[in-house]
Design an enzyme around this catalytic site. Structure first.
Site, PDB file in Angstrom:
ATOM      1  N   SER A  43       0.859  -1.181   0.000  1.00  0.00           N
ATOM      2  CA  SER A  43       0.000   0.000   0.000  1.00  0.00           C
ATOM      3  C   SER A  43       0.892   1.225   0.000  1.00  0.00           C
ATOM      4  O   SER A  43       2.098   1.146   0.225  1.00  0.00           O
ATOM      5  CB  SER A  43      -0.907   0.016   1.231  1.00  0.00           C
ATOM      6  OG  SER A  43      -0.135   0.255   2.405  1.00  0.00           O
ATOM      7  N   LEU A 107       2.883  -1.180   5.078  1.00  0.00           N
ATOM      8  CA  LEU A 107       2.301   0.090   5.508  1.00  0.00           C
ATOM      9  C   LEU A 107       3.409   1.127   5.553  1.00  0.00           C
ATOM     10  O   LEU A 107       4.466   0.896   6.137  1.00  0.00           O
ATOM     11  CB  LEU A 107       1.662  -0.053   6.892  1.00  0.00           C
ATOM     12  CG  LEU A 107       1.109   1.232   7.524  1.00  0.00           C
ATOM     13  CD1 LEU A 107      -0.050   1.791   6.707  1.00  0.00           C
ATOM     14  CD2 LEU A 107       0.658   0.959   8.959  1.00  0.00           C
ATOM     15  N   ILE A 138       6.995  -2.405   7.353  1.00  0.00           N
ATOM     16  CA  ILE A 138       6.902  -0.947   7.421  1.00  0.00           C
ATOM     17  C   ILE A 138       7.754  -0.396   6.279  1.00  0.00           C
ATOM     18  O   ILE A 138       8.935  -0.741   6.161  1.00  0.00           O
ATOM     19  CB  ILE A 138       7.394  -0.413   8.775  1.00  0.00           C
ATOM     20  CG1 ILE A 138       6.606  -1.068   9.917  1.00  0.00           C
ATOM     21  CG2 ILE A 138       7.246   1.107   8.807  1.00  0.00           C
ATOM     22  CD1 ILE A 138       5.103  -0.867   9.850  1.00  0.00           C
ATOM     23  N   LYS A 139       7.156   0.448   5.457  1.00  0.00           N
ATOM     24  CA  LYS A 139       7.867   0.983   4.288  1.00  0.00           C
ATOM     25  C   LYS A 139       8.630   2.239   4.685  1.00  0.00           C
ATOM     26  O   LYS A 139       8.066   3.187   5.236  1.00  0.00           O
ATOM     27  CB  LYS A 139       6.882   1.283   3.158  1.00  0.00           C
ATOM     28  CG  LYS A 139       6.256   0.041   2.562  1.00  0.00           C
ATOM     29  CD  LYS A 139       5.208   0.372   1.510  1.00  0.00           C
ATOM     30  CE  LYS A 139       5.821   0.846   0.229  1.00  0.00           C
ATOM     31  NZ  LYS A 139       4.785   1.016  -0.833  1.00  0.00           N
ATOM     32  N   VAL A 140       9.914   2.243   4.360  1.00  0.00           N
ATOM     33  CA  VAL A 140      10.792   3.371   4.646  1.00  0.00           C
ATOM     34  C   VAL A 140      11.476   3.776   3.338  1.00  0.00           C
ATOM     35  O   VAL A 140      12.034   2.918   2.654  1.00  0.00           O
ATOM     36  CB  VAL A 140      11.859   2.999   5.701  1.00  0.00           C
ATOM     37  CG1 VAL A 140      12.852   4.153   5.907  1.00  0.00           C
ATOM     38  CG2 VAL A 140      11.188   2.622   7.015  1.00  0.00           C
TER      39      VAL A 140
END
Length: 927
Positions: A43, A107, A138-140
């Site tokens: 997403s 996310l 977790i998207k970084v």
């Protein structure tokens, strides 16, 4: 079930879906795709913005959290976290079956933190804990500030999806951060298998920017590299992956169970329509890789993607392509740096928009009904419409429409199965925006001040809406539309525009529209005289279906561009295809913003049959408006009177064609009444339903509509927050009209009576060629008594149509409007006004196909001067036996339409006006 997704998994590549939405999860669609082999979900803020702002899926939860007075960010996280948790739970079986390899949901941290290491770390920790699922990433972003955050988070055992990677240098830094993070984690743990990571390497966006630079060079060497660099760049990244995750340093970590950081190919939808739709899937299949795809690419992948290891094919050629790019003077490092900056901005923009939307929504408190775009006060008809909606839900009509089920309308697919491509225009055209914008940038650089669109009906109406409502934006050319064969109209543009600085859009679905080709020949000759025939083609572009006569004409004359539209889109449904969007982009419309407003409607009913909530929720607005339209018509209220906020008035002409051509047939129809000013209740019969298109807080029609409601007339109100909600309106009306056709038992996609007037006009032109004149016109004197003697036959429930084959001017339009108001008030029937031959491509179908309850008043006029059509395009191109003028063409069209009406048993009267059209029209008014 063995699909291409399962086959790809067997060779080492996992396919994840780049899409999320609550109804998509709740309706079982995600579970269905998991069964077909989807192994993860990603997403981003743009996806959430479309899902939350573009649907009513979240209304219940919004009512709950907004009522708690929480900040916009907290509201967003409450919504997003629930979706992520539900998706993670759906994918948990994949996570467990693959021993933690797949089954993840991603996310993203707030884009606002992209350049703040400490804030990124803090937010990633918080989100990972808040989701509370092992199978979440977790998207970084791989910014300079994001790299150290990645190391820290991996060292704490948090799963990370590193995003926005474009360059090999970025890849090296990210891989190093991952390994260093694992080494930190190894200091406190002997088991590293609990942490996972992917490195999202973006693909198609590289081609978009590089191709633009190659196009600027426009050499054979440059053209040979188009569509090659993104794949070559990704293949080199894969080689770096293999090198990094081998050797003694990695083996030490692998011995403790560490997983490789798999390359994830992102941005793999095709942006250039000239490239295969699975180009970034077929060429990047490799072991230990992931490819995340949007829904439309997933559909194409399932259908025809290649399943074979390919990421290491042609490595020498890939290296040569990258080297050759540098030799041509294009700095790939500069490109990828720019893409990183642009990528952060692209995620920040929808995130900001989403926050604004949440603020607006929460401003309503717990009453979210105000968000409903459609409010209807139908009185005694409420129960009938509600029953129709319930019946449609039980029959799963909306889902069947999205599924291209032609049985919704008839038992044969003719003119239906090949006319439903418009349903997917918003998502399909979203892939082509870079291509369109590149073209627009070229036009602006070349100094074009004006754009003149040459087209009729579906080819001209949506561009006119965009030009008059949105444009022109500073720095963009002004766009005008020529859809009148009156010589005065043609000559006006020839004289008013600087043709040397004008771009002409030749727009025709069939590629053979008589009026459009006539306009082209006239202006091509005029431009050739100014700039020379060898340069004239640079002033023209074509929008048409593939393989048409217009394509050949454009290639022959060296047009600047040819946009080949999806042939499964009918003309009146083409607003969100090349036909509408190219002109819109030329006047400065933000196409991404426009299309994003529609996307909430395009994925609502993709769930399979047996999901009644989808029928009423997914396309709720289109279903409700269509049910109102259809049930009102069946009850005798078949005059849909469109009322608009003044700024939205141009939208009415588009709606007029859509309704008239789609419903006016088989002895029935809905008459769209557009541009008729509101009057007091006593001037209306009981055949009206009023639809109000309201922009913002405009209340200019409020008092008049309140009086109509009080008098028992049904009134529906469609609300728009700003003009970009027109994207949503185009989709809502596009759905509503076929729904009305379903309720009325008619075929909404054909137009059986349109050819009648055309054939009559062609016959009359043949007479002209043989005899040098047209048949004598049967015209009445301009006399009010004569007009009202004819109209005395009108009955309640019928209508009066004014058909003006005269040069469109503001003064003439005002005179026609004055006349129609007087006729409406005197006879208490609906009135319409149309300029010929323009109306032949809109209401003309209904005039011959409905129940015959119209009285037609035709006006023609003596031209003050004329203009000649070169090369005899008016009927048979190449036949120069006798020249044809625009005056002859428009008179033949008027006579042809009159005869077609008479042949259909319609009541017609014809007035021949003199040179002073306004004065003669005023003579027809009764004292």
């Amino acid at each position: 079930m063995d699909t291409k997704l399962h086959q790809l998994a067997e060779v080492g590549q996992s396919i994840w879906l780049d899409y999320i939405r609550r109804s998509f999860i709740l309706d079982g669609e995600l579970a269905s795709l998991v069964n077909q082999g989807v192994r993860g979900v990603t997403s981003n803020p743009s996806i959430f913005e479309k899902a939350i702002a573009g649907s009513d899926d979240y209304d219940d939860q919004l009512a709950e959290v907004c009522g708690q007075g929480r900040a916009a960010m907290d509201v967003y996280e409450a919504l997003a976290l629930r979706d992520i948790q539900m998706a993670a739970d759906t994918l948990r079986t994949v996570y467990e079956a693959t021993d933690g390899l797949d089954g993840y949901v991603s996310l993203e941290v707030s884009p606002d933190q992209a350049h703040d290491t400490e804030a990124t770390v803090a937010e990633a920790r918080r989100l990972f804990t808040a989701v509370g699922r092992p199978n979440v990433f977790i998207k970084v972003p791989a910014t300079a500030e994001g790299i150290p955050a990645i190391k820290t988070l991996i060292g704490e055992g948090i799963n990370i999806n590193v995003t926005l990677m474009f360059s090999l240098d970025q890849y090296d830094a990210v891989a190093e951060a991952y390994i260093a993070g694992l080494e930190t984690l190894a200091e406190s743990s002997d088991v590293l298998s609990s942490v996972s990571s992917v490195a999202s390497f973006f693909v198609s966006r590289v081609d978009v920017m590089v191709d633009e630079k190659l196009d600027e060079l426009d050499t054979p060497e440059a053209r040979a590299l188009r569509g090659k660099i993104a794949i070559a760049n990704a293949k080199m990244a894969y080689q770096r992956f293999k090198a990094v995750f081998s050797g003694r340093r990695w083996e030490k970590l692998a011995a403790k169970g560490a997983r490789v950081q798999r390359p994830l190919w992102a941005s793999t939808s095709t942006k250039d329509p000239d490239y295969p739709d699975t180009i970034y899937v077929d060429n990047l299949v490799g072991a230990h890789t992931v490819n995340t795809v949007p829904p439309e690419t997933l559909e194409a992948l399932l259908d025809h993607a290649r399943v074979e290891l390919s990421v290491e094919d042609g490595l020498d050629e890939a290296r040569h392509q990258l080297a050759r790019l540098g030799e041509l003077g294009i700095d790939l490092a500069a490109v990828t740096d720019a893409l990183l900056v642009e990528g952060v901005e692209k995620f920040a923009k929808p995130f900001t928009s989403l926050m604004d939307t949440i603020v607006d929504v929460c401003g309503y408190g717990e009453d979210l009904q105000d968000r409903d775009r459609l409010q209807a006060e139908l009185g005694d008809y409420t129960a009938v419409v509600d029953a129709a909606l319930a019946e449609m839900a039980a029959e799963d009509v909306m889902a069947r429409i999205w599924g291209h089920d032609y049985f919704v309308w008839q038992r044969e697919p003719t003119d239906i199965a090949n006319r439903l491509g418009w349903l997917h225009s918003p998502s399909v055209m979203r892939r082509h925006l870079d291509h369109i914008q590149g073209f627009v940038d070229d036009v602006r650089r070349d100094g074009f001040a004006h754009v003149l669109l040459l087209g009729m009906g579906g080819s001209s109406l949506a561009p006119e809406v965009f030009a008059r409502i949105f444009g022109p934006v500073d720095g963009y050319p002004e766009l005008e539309v020529l859809d009148s064969t009156e010589p005065g109209a043609v000559l006006a543009y020839a004289r008013e525009l600087d043709l040397s600085k004008t771009l002409f859009i030749v727009s025709s679905k069939s590629g053979g529209t008589t009026e459009t080709l006539s306009f082209f020949r006239y202006f091509y000759d005029a431009v050739s005289e100014l700039v020379g025939r060898e340069k004239a083609g640079e002033h023209f572009i074509a929008i048409t279906d593939p393989g048409t006569k217009l394509v050949a004409l454009a290639e022959e004359h060296g047009f600047r561009a040819i946009f080949r539209n999806d042939p499964t889109i009918g003309g009146r449904y083409s607003a969100l295809s090349y036909f509408g969007l190219v002109p819109a982009a030329l006047v400065g419309v933000d196409l991404a913003r426009l299309l994003d407003r529609t996307l909430g409607l395009t994925y609502d009913c993709t769930s399979r049959a047996g999901k009644p909530p989808c029928s009423l929720a997914g396309s709720r607005l289109g279903a409700r408006l269509g049910a109102i339209m259809g049930e009102m018509a069946k009850a005798g209220r078949d005059k849909l009177t469109l009322v608009t906020t003044p700024k939205l008035a141009p939208f009415g002409n588009w709606v007029e064609q859509l309704i008239a051509e789609s419903t006016g047939k088989s002895g029935t129809g809905v008459l769209p009444v557009v541009g008729e000013p509101l009057g007091p209740p006593e001037v209306y019969g009981d055949d009206r339903v009023f639809v109000y298109l309201k922009l913002g807080d405009d209340e200019s029609a409020g008092q008049a509509l309140a009086a109509l409601k009080a008098a028992g007339h049904p009134v529906a109100t469609l609300s728009l927050d700003d003009v970009y909600d027109l994207g949503e309106q185009l989709m809502i009306w596009g759905l509503a009209v076929p729904v009305a056709g379903h309720r009325m038992g008619i075929h909404p996609y054909n137009q059986p009576n349109v050819e009648a007037a055309k054939q009559q006009a062609k016959r009359l032109l043949d007479v002209y060629r043989e005899e040098g004149k047209l048949p004598t016109e049967e015209a009445m004197q301009v006399d009010a008594e004569m007009l009202h003697g004819f109209l005395a036959r009108v009955e309640p429930g019928e209508y009066i149509a004014l058909q003006a084959y005269v040069t469109p001017t503001e003064a003439t339009t005002a005179a026609l409007q004055d006349l129609r108001i007087q006729l409406r008030d005197r006879y208490k029937v609906a009135t319409t006004v149309g300029y010929g031959p323009r109306y032949l491509h809109s209401t003309g179908q209904l005039h011959k196909g409905d129940a015959g309850n119209g009285l037609f008043v035709q006006f023609t006029a003596e031209p003050e001067e004329t203009a000649w059509i070169p090369n005899e395009v008016a009927d048979r191109e190449g036949d120069t036996s006798r020249p044809v003028s625009f005056d002859v063409l428009v008179r033949a069209q008027a006579l042809g339409d009159r005869q077609a009406l008479l042949d259909a048993g319609r009541r017609v009267i014809h007035f021949r006006l003199g040179h002073d059209v306004v004065a003669d029209l005023n003579k027809l008014k009764m004292p």
